[in-house]
Write a protein that holds these residues in place. Sequence first.
Motif, mmCIF file in Angstrom:
data_model
loop_
_atom_site.group_PDB
_atom_site.id
_atom_site.type_symbol
_atom_site.label_atom_id
_atom_site.label_comp_id
_atom_site.label_asym_id
_atom_site.label_seq_id
_atom_site.Cartn_x
_atom_site.Cartn_y
_atom_site.Cartn_z
ATOM 1 N N TRP A 25 -85.502 6.534 47.563
ATOM 2 C CA TRP A 25 -84.647 5.455 47.079
ATOM 3 C C TRP A 25 -84.279 5.659 45.610
ATOM 4 O O TRP A 25 -83.205 5.241 45.174
ATOM 5 C CB TRP A 25 -85.326 4.106 47.272
ATOM 6 C CG TRP A 25 -86.592 3.899 46.489
ATOM 7 C CD1 TRP A 25 -87.860 4.209 46.873
ATOM 8 C CD2 TRP A 25 -86.697 3.337 45.178
ATOM 9 N NE1 TRP A 25 -88.756 3.873 45.887
ATOM 10 C CE2 TRP A 25 -88.073 3.324 44.833
ATOM 11 C CE3 TRP A 25 -85.771 2.819 44.273
ATOM 12 C CZ2 TRP A 25 -88.537 2.844 43.616
ATOM 13 C CZ3 TRP A 25 -86.231 2.338 43.047
ATOM 14 C CH2 TRP A 25 -87.605 2.354 42.736
ATOM 15 N N LEU A 65 -81.708 0.026 48.600
ATOM 16 C CA LEU A 65 -82.417 -1.218 48.908
ATOM 17 C C LEU A 65 -82.938 -1.238 50.335
ATOM 18 O O LEU A 65 -83.960 -1.874 50.615
ATOM 19 C CB LEU A 65 -81.489 -2.411 48.663
ATOM 20 C CG LEU A 65 -81.212 -2.699 47.184
ATOM 21 C CD1 LEU A 65 -80.054 -3.659 47.027
ATOM 22 C CD2 LEU A 65 -82.464 -3.248 46.497
ATOM 23 N N GLN A 69 -86.105 0.597 49.675
ATOM 24 C CA GLN A 69 -87.037 -0.094 48.779
ATOM 25 C C GLN A 69 -86.396 -1.408 48.313
ATOM 26 O O GLN A 69 -85.722 -1.454 47.286
ATOM 27 C CB GLN A 69 -87.367 0.799 47.579
ATOM 28 C CG GLN A 69 -88.192 0.127 46.477
ATOM 29 C CD GLN A 69 -89.442 -0.561 46.983
ATOM 30 O OE1 GLN A 69 -89.403 -1.692 47.467
ATOM 31 N NE2 GLN A 69 -90.567 0.139 46.898
ATOM 32 N N PRO A 70 -86.594 -2.479 49.081
ATOM 33 C CA PRO A 70 -85.970 -3.760 48.720
ATOM 34 C C PRO A 70 -86.651 -4.462 47.556
ATOM 35 O O PRO A 70 -86.154 -5.504 47.104
ATOM 36 C CB PRO A 70 -86.096 -4.587 50.005
ATOM 37 C CG PRO A 70 -87.286 -4.011 50.703
ATOM 38 C CD PRO A 70 -87.291 -2.539 50.384
ATOM 39 N N GLY A 71 -87.743 -3.925 47.062
ATOM 40 C CA GLY A 71 -88.492 -4.602 46.011
ATOM 41 C C GLY A 71 -88.226 -4.100 44.611
ATOM 42 O O GLY A 71 -88.983 -4.418 43.694
ATOM 43 N N ASP A 72 -87.149 -3.347 44.407
ATOM 44 C CA ASP A 72 -86.857 -2.825 43.078
ATOM 45 C C ASP A 72 -85.809 -3.699 42.398
ATOM 46 O O ASP A 72 -84.645 -3.718 42.803
ATOM 47 C CB ASP A 72 -86.347 -1.388 43.148
ATOM 48 C CG ASP A 72 -86.050 -0.837 41.761
ATOM 49 O OD1 ASP A 72 -86.971 -0.826 40.930
ATOM 50 O OD2 ASP A 72 -84.903 -0.429 41.515
ATOM 51 N N PRO A 73 -86.173 -4.435 41.334
ATOM 52 C CA PRO A 73 -85.210 -5.344 40.704
ATOM 53 C C PRO A 73 -84.037 -4.623 40.054
ATOM 54 O O PRO A 73 -82.923 -5.155 40.020
ATOM 55 C CB PRO A 73 -86.051 -6.097 39.674
ATOM 56 C CG PRO A 73 -87.244 -5.235 39.432
ATOM 57 C CD PRO A 73 -87.512 -4.525 40.721
ATOM 58 N N TRP A 76 -81.266 -4.133 42.576
ATOM 59 C CA TRP A 76 -80.532 -5.376 42.822
ATOM 60 C C TRP A 76 -79.603 -5.676 41.648
ATOM 61 O O TRP A 76 -78.456 -6.119 41.848
ATOM 62 C CB TRP A 76 -81.503 -6.531 43.033
ATOM 63 C CG TRP A 76 -82.144 -6.562 44.389
ATOM 64 C CD1 TRP A 76 -83.439 -6.314 44.697
ATOM 65 C CD2 TRP A 76 -81.504 -6.883 45.639
ATOM 66 N NE1 TRP A 76 -83.657 -6.440 46.050
ATOM 67 C CE2 TRP A 76 -82.484 -6.793 46.651
ATOM 68 C CE3 TRP A 76 -80.197 -7.228 45.998
ATOM 69 C CZ2 TRP A 76 -82.200 -7.043 47.992
ATOM 70 C CZ3 TRP A 76 -79.899 -7.474 47.330
ATOM 71 C CH2 TRP A 76 -80.900 -7.381 48.310
ATOM 72 N N SER A 124 -81.763 -12.081 43.433
ATOM 73 C CA SER A 124 -82.831 -11.247 43.984
ATOM 74 C C SER A 124 -83.522 -10.468 42.880
ATOM 75 O O SER A 124 -84.756 -10.334 42.869
ATOM 76 C CB SER A 124 -82.271 -10.290 45.042
ATOM 77 O OG SER A 124 -81.805 -11.003 46.178
ATOM 78 N N GLU A 159 -85.758 -12.906 41.015
ATOM 79 C CA GLU A 159 -86.941 -13.290 41.788
ATOM 80 C C GLU A 159 -88.025 -12.228 41.671
ATOM 81 O O GLU A 159 -89.223 -12.538 41.614
ATOM 82 C CB GLU A 159 -86.563 -13.497 43.257
ATOM 83 C CG GLU A 159 -85.770 -14.779 43.513
ATOM 84 C CD GLU A 159 -85.269 -14.862 44.937
ATOM 85 O OE1 GLU A 159 -85.630 -13.978 45.751
ATOM 86 O OE2 GLU A 159 -84.507 -15.799 45.249
ATOM 87 N N LEU A 160 -87.616 -10.980 41.630
ATOM 88 C CA LEU A 160 -88.577 -9.877 41.534
ATOM 89 C C LEU A 160 -89.089 -9.683 40.108
ATOM 90 O O LEU A 160 -90.221 -9.239 39.909
ATOM 91 C CB LEU A 160 -87.927 -8.591 42.042
ATOM 92 C CG LEU A 160 -87.650 -8.550 43.546
ATOM 93 C CD1 LEU A 160 -86.664 -7.433 43.874
ATOM 94 C CD2 LEU A 160 -88.942 -8.371 44.323
ATOM 95 N N ASP A 161 -88.262 -9.993 39.123
ATOM 96 C CA ASP A 161 -88.649 -9.810 37.722
ATOM 97 C C ASP A 161 -87.954 -10.889 36.895
ATOM 98 O O ASP A 161 -86.855 -10.677 36.371
ATOM 99 C CB ASP A 161 -88.242 -8.418 37.242
ATOM 100 C CG ASP A 161 -88.822 -8.095 35.869
ATOM 101 O OD1 ASP A 161 -89.472 -8.977 35.278
ATOM 102 O OD2 ASP A 161 -88.619 -6.964 35.392
#
Length: 294
Positions: A112, A139, A142-146, A149, A171, A174-176
């Motif tokens: 990713w 994404l 790896q959907p968790g990388d701010p 997004w 998004s 929300e992650l950072d």
Amino acid sequence: PPAGDRPDLDDESMQQLMSLGYLSGSGGAPEPGAGHADPKDRVALHNELIRAGALLAAGDLQNAGAAAAGVLEVDPDNPGALGLAGVLTVNSDPAQGIDALRRAAENAPGSWEIRRNLANALHNAGDLPGAAREYRAALDLQPGDPATWFGLGNVLFAAGDLVQAEPAYRSALELDPDQPAVQAALGTTLGRKGDLAGGRVLLESALAVDRSMADAWNQLGILKEKGGELAAARADYRKALEARPEHADALFHAAKVSLRMGEVREAREWLDRLKRAHPAYPLTPVLEQRLAAD
């Protein structure tokens, strides 16, 4: 946003370089597949990529690129070396850099980080649909990388798709949550969509953390001006110009709001600054016509 002359990279570009998983030891390293290099060479190639990462961390981009080039001489399809070479080259030669990143992505479809860096390069090159596609591909992996997004939100915003840009920015937050640049981007998006109050809250929150963001001051001024707070808006345009003295939009808006306040002399002074700094600014004739009428 490769292994030739040392490019002039800003802090953001350096952060993008350091985000390459195959250099950071994050476990995202794309490994050369069977047939790419002789097995006895793979340990040496891996060590050379680690050395390239150390050079990169030390700011020695030229020798980092040379190390990547050395890996590619032995293993031309090595995705780690291709990815590093692509990011290092994309500022000076966008076509060559993007080509290297595409090859890296093809050879390491599960990385990713490479997809995200390819998206960054495509965005900087003006290929907004291609950049959006690659950000979404990253994404999916790896959907968790701010940062991914945030990048997607920026591409959608640049394309004028504010409806889709907003959830991308949300998004990222929300992650950072502690990212003033993302807060400012979301605040700008909300303001453009007509949510003046929501936009102001986010822009003010972002500027409380980082007062150097000229674009955010300018956007905050726009929202205040739309709300009829002309003096407060001009104060924010001035803060934008303190952060970036030749900010074209802030100069334009400072002149415009001064004219709205009936302060013709000050409006002319701002307009003169705008004309000196940006002779081809497209909205200058609008202000000149308004001033001529007074």
